[in-house]
Design a protein around this motif. Structure first.
Motif, PDB file in Angstrom:
ATOM      1  N   HIS A  62      -7.715  19.781 -11.457  1.00 35.89           N
ATOM      2  CA  HIS A  62      -7.131  21.044 -11.894  1.00 35.89           C
ATOM      3  C   HIS A  62      -5.935  21.427 -11.024  1.00 35.89           C
ATOM      4  O   HIS A  62      -4.920  21.924 -11.523  1.00 35.89           O
ATOM      5  CB  HIS A  62      -8.187  22.149 -11.861  1.00 35.89           C
ATOM      6  CG  HIS A  62      -9.323  21.917 -12.801  1.00 35.89           C
ATOM      7  ND1 HIS A  62     -10.635  22.217 -12.492  1.00 35.89           N
ATOM      8  CD2 HIS A  62      -9.345  21.396 -14.058  1.00 35.89           C
ATOM      9  CE1 HIS A  62     -11.410  21.897 -13.509  1.00 35.89           C
ATOM     10  NE2 HIS A  62     -10.655  21.397 -14.464  1.00 35.89           N
ATOM     11  N   VAL A 116     -10.687  25.738 -16.570  1.00 35.36           N
ATOM     12  CA  VAL A 116     -11.062  25.145 -17.862  1.00 35.36           C
ATOM     13  C   VAL A 116     -10.075  25.549 -18.950  1.00 35.36           C
ATOM     14  O   VAL A 116      -9.802  24.777 -19.879  1.00 35.36           O
ATOM     15  CB  VAL A 116     -12.497  25.540 -18.258  1.00 35.36           C
ATOM     16  CG1 VAL A 116     -13.506  24.868 -17.354  1.00 35.36           C
ATOM     17  CG2 VAL A 116     -12.691  27.053 -18.252  1.00 35.36           C
ATOM     18  N   THR A 117      -9.522  26.766 -18.838  1.00 36.37           N
ATOM     19  CA  THR A 117      -8.531  27.226 -19.811  1.00 36.37           C
ATOM     20  C   THR A 117      -7.231  26.451 -19.655  1.00 36.37           C
ATOM     21  O   THR A 117      -6.617  26.034 -20.641  1.00 36.37           O
ATOM     22  CB  THR A 117      -8.264  28.729 -19.628  1.00 36.37           C
ATOM     23  OG1 THR A 117      -9.499  29.439 -19.633  1.00 36.37           O
ATOM     24  CG2 THR A 117      -7.371  29.258 -20.738  1.00 36.37           C
ATOM     25  N   PHE A 177       0.310  26.279 -23.159  1.00 35.07           N
ATOM     26  CA  PHE A 177      -0.371  27.572 -23.055  1.00 35.07           C
ATOM     27  C   PHE A 177       0.071  28.319 -21.803  1.00 35.07           C
ATOM     28  O   PHE A 177       0.288  29.534 -21.835  1.00 35.07           O
ATOM     29  CB  PHE A 177      -1.887  27.389 -23.040  1.00 35.07           C
ATOM     30  CG  PHE A 177      -2.638  28.692 -23.009  1.00 35.07           C
ATOM     31  CD1 PHE A 177      -2.629  29.535 -24.108  1.00 35.07           C
ATOM     32  CD2 PHE A 177      -3.332  29.087 -21.875  1.00 35.07           C
ATOM     33  CE1 PHE A 177      -3.308  30.748 -24.086  1.00 35.07           C
ATOM     34  CE2 PHE A 177      -4.011  30.294 -21.841  1.00 35.07           C
ATOM     35  CZ  PHE A 177      -4.004  31.124 -22.950  1.00 35.07           C
ATOM     36  N   GLY A 195     -17.619  28.433 -15.953  1.00 35.77           N
ATOM     37  CA  GLY A 195     -17.278  27.094 -15.524  1.00 35.77           C
ATOM     38  C   GLY A 195     -17.207  26.903 -14.025  1.00 35.77           C
ATOM     39  O   GLY A 195     -16.933  25.801 -13.549  1.00 35.77           O
ATOM     40  N   GLN A 203      -6.917  23.480 -18.382  1.00 31.26           N
ATOM     41  CA  GLN A 203      -7.156  22.099 -18.793  1.00 31.26           C
ATOM     42  C   GLN A 203      -7.103  21.965 -20.309  1.00 31.26           C
ATOM     43  O   GLN A 203      -6.636  20.957 -20.839  1.00 31.26           O
ATOM     44  CB  GLN A 203      -8.510  21.629 -18.259  1.00 31.26           C
ATOM     45  CG  GLN A 203      -8.761  20.135 -18.428  1.00 31.26           C
ATOM     46  CD  GLN A 203     -10.024  19.696 -17.709  1.00 31.26           C
ATOM     47  OE1 GLN A 203     -11.028  20.401 -17.705  1.00 31.26           O
ATOM     48  NE2 GLN A 203      -9.972  18.533 -17.085  1.00 31.26           N
ATOM     49  N   TYR A 204      -7.556  22.992 -21.009  1.00 29.34           N
ATOM     50  CA  TYR A 204      -7.553  22.959 -22.473  1.00 29.34           C
ATOM     51  C   TYR A 204      -6.148  23.156 -23.032  1.00 29.34           C
ATOM     52  O   TYR A 204      -5.694  22.406 -23.897  1.00 29.34           O
ATOM     53  CB  TYR A 204      -8.485  24.042 -23.019  1.00 29.34           C
ATOM     54  CG  TYR A 204      -8.511  24.116 -24.524  1.00 29.34           C
ATOM     55  CD1 TYR A 204      -9.259  23.204 -25.263  1.00 29.34           C
ATOM     56  CD2 TYR A 204      -7.782  25.090 -25.206  1.00 29.34           C
ATOM     57  CE1 TYR A 204      -9.286  23.262 -26.652  1.00 29.34           C
ATOM     58  CE2 TYR A 204      -7.799  25.150 -26.588  1.00 29.34           C
ATOM     59  CZ  TYR A 204      -8.551  24.238 -27.306  1.00 29.34           C
ATOM     60  OH  TYR A 204      -8.567  24.299 -28.675  1.00 29.34           O
ATOM     61  N   GLY A 205      -5.441  24.179 -22.536  1.00 28.55           N
ATOM     62  CA  GLY A 205      -4.135  24.516 -23.104  1.00 28.55           C
ATOM     63  C   GLY A 205      -2.960  23.824 -22.449  1.00 28.55           C
ATOM     64  O   GLY A 205      -1.879  23.731 -23.036  1.00 28.55           O
ATOM     65  N   LYS A 206      -3.150  23.406 -21.198  1.00 27.30           N
ATOM     66  CA  LYS A 206      -2.126  22.697 -20.419  1.00 27.30           C
ATOM     67  C   LYS A 206      -0.777  23.431 -20.424  1.00 27.30           C
ATOM     68  O   LYS A 206      -0.727  24.655 -20.455  1.00 27.30           O
ATOM     69  CB  LYS A 206      -2.004  21.261 -20.906  1.00 27.30           C
ATOM     70  CG  LYS A 206      -3.275  20.444 -20.685  1.00 27.30           C
ATOM     71  CD  LYS A 206      -3.096  19.000 -21.040  1.00 27.30           C
ATOM     72  CE  LYS A 206      -4.313  18.168 -20.633  1.00 27.30           C
ATOM     73  NZ  LYS A 206      -5.551  18.568 -21.345  1.00 27.30           N
TER      74      LYS A 206
END
Length: 244
Positions: A43, A7-8, A16, A104, A10-13
């Motif tokens: 993912h 999930v991290t 990040f 998650g 996916q958020y920061g791609k």
């Protein structure tokens, strides 16, 4: 090791992940960046797509433990392992199934212990180099003292002796130091200790921000996080070995 949940990522791609890689690889000691519990194709495709563009995890976990059979687990994992190998990415897999869930992850209620007799076939079939066994460990808090099947770890260590296969233990919340030491003695070489460092950080920050400026609260919480990491490096016997 810096571990990211899917999930991290996916958020920061890419930006990040690149930030994490820069921080890790420019440190004065070896630090790897790992993608933990990647179960969904989107993912895994994101991680491998970034690798194709030069933003490469050091390792990823292709978690197909939700599969009905070990053969299905292998069939899901193998194509991703083959693709990851092209970019020098080490891959972790799970044989058996851990109970619980966090951050998650899928909630699992039907745990399945790892069969050491299937270890060689499974690792050969997946092509992975890190194995996360199910030995009575679980994701989340233990409601009663854990009873780990240390014989499974010992049998796996014997099976993989000289093959470069590493054993990783998930589900370490609240474990006593002596149990960590026993697992190390029997063959575990990687532990996931996310909450051990994260929770004290959040607790310290939450308390500190009530009376201190934001930068000071962050600094205080970071010091607590660092002390947690230092304690486990000492406990695991990895402190002072960066140059070895």
């Amino acid at each position: 090791m810096i571990m990211l949940f899917p999930v991290t990522l996916q958020y920061g791609k890419g930006p990040f992940l690149q930030f994490c890689l820069n921080a890790a690889h420019q440190a004065s000691v070896p630090i790897a960046v790992h993608l933990d519990h990647a179960t969904d194709p989107e993912h895994l495709e994101l991680a491998l797509g970034l690798a194709e563009n030069g933003i490469v995890f050091d390792s990823i976990m292709v978690d197909a433990s939700h599969a009905e059979t070990d053969e299905e687990n292998i069939s899901i994992a193998r194509p991703y392992v083959d693709r990851a190998r092209k970019y020098g990415i080490a891959v972790e897999v799970e044989l058996g199934r851990l109970e619980g869930g966090e951050a998650g992850l899928r909630m699992i209620s039907d745990a399945k212990l790892t069969s050491p007799a299937k270890g060689a076939m499974f690792m050969s079939g997946t092509g992975a180099v890190i194995l996360a066994p199910s030995i009575g460990n679980l994701h989340g808090l233990y409601l009663k003292p854990p009873s780990f099947r240390q014989d499974i770890i010992r049998d796996l260590r014997s099976t993989f002796k000289g093959q470069g296969i590493l054993l990783c233990l998930h589900g370490t919340d609240g474990l006593p130091d002596e149990l960590f030491k026993e697992c190390i003695a029997n063959g575990i070489s990687k532990f996931n200790i996310n909450s051990w460092a994260r929770d004290p950080y959040l607790e310290t920050f939450t308390a500190s921000i009530q009376s201190k400026p934001f930068p000071d609260a962050i600094e205080e919480a970071t010091e607590v996080f660092a002390k947690s990491c230092d304690r486990f490096m000492e406990l695991f016997g990895s402190k002072g070995k960066a140059e070895q």
